[in-house]
Design a protein around this motif. Structure first.
Motif, PDB file in Angstrom:
ATOM      1  N   MET A 104      23.669 -21.944 -37.023  1.00 19.40           N
ATOM      2  CA  MET A 104      23.767 -22.968 -38.143  1.00 19.40           C
ATOM      3  C   MET A 104      23.512 -24.312 -37.843  1.00 19.40           C
ATOM      4  N   PHE A 105      23.795 -24.648 -36.461  1.00 14.19           N
ATOM      5  CA  PHE A 105      23.630 -26.250 -35.951  1.00 14.19           C
ATOM      6  C   PHE A 105      21.916 -26.383 -35.851  1.00 14.19           C
ATOM      7  N   ILE A 106      21.285 -25.371 -35.286  1.00 15.41           N
ATOM      8  CA  ILE A 106      20.028 -25.252 -35.079  1.00 15.41           C
ATOM      9  C   ILE A 106      19.091 -25.507 -36.127  1.00 15.41           C
ATOM     10  N   VAL A 107      19.403 -24.821 -37.180  1.00 18.18           N
ATOM     11  CA  VAL A 107      18.959 -24.382 -38.265  1.00 18.18           C
ATOM     12  C   VAL A 107      19.051 -25.644 -39.126  1.00 18.18           C
ATOM     13  N   CYS A 108      20.049 -26.418 -39.513  1.00 17.25           N
ATOM     14  CA  CYS A 108      20.448 -27.330 -40.060  1.00 17.25           C
ATOM     15  C   CYS A 108      19.715 -28.598 -39.621  1.00 17.25           C
ATOM     16  N   TYR A 222       3.422 -27.921 -43.798  1.00 19.76           N
ATOM     17  CA  TYR A 222       4.798 -28.288 -44.159  1.00 19.76           C
ATOM     18  C   TYR A 222       5.599 -27.004 -44.464  1.00 19.76           C
ATOM     19  N   GLY A 223       4.703 -26.327 -45.348  1.00 22.73           N
ATOM     20  CA  GLY A 223       5.386 -25.072 -45.670  1.00 22.73           C
ATOM     21  C   GLY A 223       5.482 -24.118 -44.441  1.00 22.73           C
ATOM     22  N   LEU A 224       4.646 -24.013 -43.572  1.00 23.67           N
ATOM     23  CA  LEU A 224       4.595 -23.247 -42.335  1.00 23.67           C
ATOM     24  C   LEU A 224       5.748 -23.738 -41.477  1.00 23.67           C
ATOM     25  N   GLU A 225       6.125 -25.074 -41.405  1.00 18.77           N
ATOM     26  CA  GLU A 225       7.046 -25.655 -40.612  1.00 18.77           C
ATOM     27  C   GLU A 225       8.617 -25.223 -41.252  1.00 18.77           C
ATOM     28  N   SER A 229      10.992 -23.469 -38.768  1.00 21.64           N
ATOM     29  CA  SER A 229      12.256 -24.157 -38.541  1.00 21.64           C
ATOM     30  C   SER A 229      13.484 -23.141 -38.616  1.00 21.64           C
ATOM     31  N   PHE A 230      13.367 -22.001 -39.617  1.00 20.03           N
ATOM     32  CA  PHE A 230      14.135 -20.874 -39.356  1.00 20.03           C
ATOM     33  C   PHE A 230      13.861 -19.813 -38.476  1.00 20.03           C
ATOM     34  N   ILE A 231      12.992 -19.417 -38.327  1.00 24.01           N
ATOM     35  CA  ILE A 231      12.236 -18.531 -37.169  1.00 24.01           C
ATOM     36  C   ILE A 231      12.676 -19.052 -35.852  1.00 24.01           C
ATOM     37  N   GLN A 232      12.436 -20.105 -35.415  1.00 25.22           N
ATOM     38  CA  GLN A 232      13.164 -20.772 -34.295  1.00 25.22           C
ATOM     39  C   GLN A 232      14.393 -20.686 -34.100  1.00 25.22           C
ATOM     40  N   ALA A 233      15.312 -21.106 -34.833  1.00 28.48           N
ATOM     41  CA  ALA A 233      16.690 -20.939 -34.912  1.00 28.48           C
ATOM     42  C   ALA A 233      17.139 -19.302 -34.788  1.00 28.48           C
TER      43      ALA A 233
END
Length: 252
Positions: A104-108, A222-225, A229-233
């Motif tokens: 949750m910390f990483i994804v936020c 932006y859509g890819l990022e 952001s979710f995938i890397q978390a």
């Protein structure tokens, strides 16, 4: 030649996509010390507040028919719980609070970094390295506490031919100590690269001829990022589960 370059800089299109990653003091323009409040400090704090808002405040009034905030919290809870249980087994469930908090910390932090003028803490190796080292030391200490010297069996490939086992043991040992490096660089590198590319496209938006193309590229990136952001978390968390499994079941 130096004067020509200087003239080109004054008259041409100049932008610095890496400037967005500079850590700056919140107050004044002095040097940054370990105790200096910075933009990094501010957005780390925002990430913590976002985690509290999603997991605590949105679920404080639990309803049978959940609202949007409670639905997000429950989806995240179920998603990570199943991941921990599937990878680590029932023994790993006791470590679920730590892994859930980490995710949750990483994804936020990643999602907050997508806001205009925001600062992304997870784009810095200093932040991701601390997170990765926490996982590394936790897994290593836990492995020895639970298994004793049997944890060293993780590096001894018993199924390989006897002559190859010492060589494989060295390779396994090196790969084990490289874990925190790859764990942290993967997250910071992907986040930094995406933000830098968006900044480059934003710089080209100032040119009228290619401005529409640049805006379309920014929108796509932006859509890819958001997805990245979710995938890397997710990747950081699932690797944490895999490493934890090695501590719980070193012989598997």
């Amino acid at each position: 030649m130096a004067s020509d370059a200087h003239g080109a800089e004054e008259g041409g299109l100049v932008f610095h996509p890496m400037d967005q990653f500079i850590v700056k003091p919140l107050f004044g323009d002095g040097a940054v010390a370990w105790y200096t409040p910075t933009n990094m400090t501010l957005w780390l704090g925002f990430a913590i507040l976002a985690v509290i808002a999603v997991l605590v405040l949105s679920t404080s009034k639990r309803a049978i028919v959940p609202g949007r905030g409670q639905s997000v919290a429950e989806l995240a809870y179920g998603f990570i719980y199943k991941m921990v249980e599937d990878i680590c087994g029932k023994e790993g469930v006791k470590f679920f609070p730590y892994i859930m908090t980490l995710f949750m910390f990483i994804v936020c932090a990643n999602f907050l970094g997508m806001l205009p003028t925001a600062f992304t803490p997870t784009s810095h190796f200093a932040v991701t390295a601390v997170l990765a080292l926490m996982v590394f030391f936790t897994v290593t200490i836990l492995g020895f506490v639970l298994n004793g010297t049997a944890f060293l069996g993780l590096f001894w490939v018993a199924s390989a031919p006897l002559a190859l086992r010492p060589v494989l043991a060295i390779i396994e040992l090196i790969s084990y100590f490289v874990r925190p490096v790859s764990h942290s660089i993967r997250l910071a590198g992907n986040v930094m690269a995406g933000h830098a590319v968006i900044k480059v496209f934003a710089g080209f938006a100032a040119i009228a001829v290619i401005s529409p193309v640049s805006v379309l590229a920014i929108t796509a990136m932006y859509g890819l990022e958001v997805l990245v952001s979710f995938i890397q978390a997710y990747v950081f968390t699932i690797l944490t589960c895999v490493y934890l499994k090695d501590a719980l079941h070193p012989s598997h």
